[in-house]
Design a protein around this motif. Structure first.
Motif: not given
Length: 262
Positions: A15-21, A240-251
């Motif tokens: 999984r990939l979890v992305v956040s804006i602080h 972009g690179t990580l999202a291509a290899r992982r499922t974009v997830a929420r917390y």
């Protein structure tokens, strides 16, 4: 679609979890730029925002109706909203040398919850939660301390306030039970100095190149990142690179009821 688990079975387990602080009226334009950039890469608002109710005592969210409306729009679209301190500024007198060193070297005076007592930490959490939830019209997803730094008082206040999730540099956990739902460092960038920028670019490049051995990888961006083209290029490449290899997830997907815990 980027991060679509149907593309390969292995990606569904990573999984990939992305956040804006530091989401605040003080940084309305940079936040908008980051949201647009990340949303374009991920195919929609598939990220979290960490909201500061009154950044450095100069940007009250409840006195910024236009920005509050923008936050509610993002929340309605599916962006997870976390409470991210109250002031995001550390004004504590730290009782130990270790805490003072953390406050000095790990953050530019922004580890707000590192030196607070339990009562003060709880008061800021409860007041901040009320401000943010009033703006977004729904419960916050959890609490994440500024600079990912928690003192004993903050940890006690987390339990008293019953937040569903919290995170630091190396883990995401449920404060009520201390159950860890994800482990591993956060990939982030630094704009404060040329040396910090160079170091963060190197770490991001390594994250793109290393094998995907972590079940959950977190990526965090900050308003200051938009001030350097090299950082924005690296952010786009890394997500972009990580999202291509992982499922974009929420917390919430990290929770046992939302998805398999790491």
């Amino acid at each position: 679609m980027i991060g679509d688990p149907r593309r390969d079975g292995a990606a569904a387990n990573r999984r990939l979890v992305v956040s804006i602080h530091d989401v605040s009226p003080a940084f309305a334009d940079p936040i908008e730029q980051l949201a647009e950039t990340i949303g374009a890469i991920l195919g929609g608002p598939r990220f979290a925002m960490l909201v500061v109710p009154d950044h450095w005592g100069r940007a009250l969210l409840d006195r910024s109706p236009a920005f509050a409306r923008r936050l509610r729009h993002w929340a309605d679209a599916g962006v997870e909203m976390f409470l991210h301190g109250w002031f995001h500024r550390d004004a504590s007198n730290h009782p130990t040398a270790a805490a003072a060193m953390k406050a000095r070297y790990m953050t530019a005076g922004e580890g707000e919850f590192l030196g607070l007592g339990a009562d003060e930490a709880e008061d800021r959490m409860r007041r901040g939660r009320a401000v943010v939830e009033d703006a977004i019209g729904r419960p916050v997803a959890g609490f994440i301390a500024p600079a990912w730094l928690y003192g004993a008082g903050a940890r006690a206040a987390l339990k008293a306030c019953d937040f569903a999730l919290a995170e630091d540099h190396f883990r995401v956990w449920q404060p009520a039970t201390d159950a860890i739902v994800a482990r591993g460092p956060v990939v982030t960038w630094a704009s404060r100095s040329a040396a910090r920028t160079a170091s963060s670019l190197a770490v991001a490049a390594a994250a793109r190149a290393l094998p995907d051995w972590l079940p959950t990888l977190r990526v965090a961006v900050h308003p200051g990142d938009v001030t350097k083209a090299s950082l924005m290029t690296s952010i786009a490449q890394t997500i972009g690179t990580l999202a291509a290899r992982r499922t974009v997830a929420r917390y919430v997907d990290l929770l046992p009821q939302g998805g398999a815990a790491a």
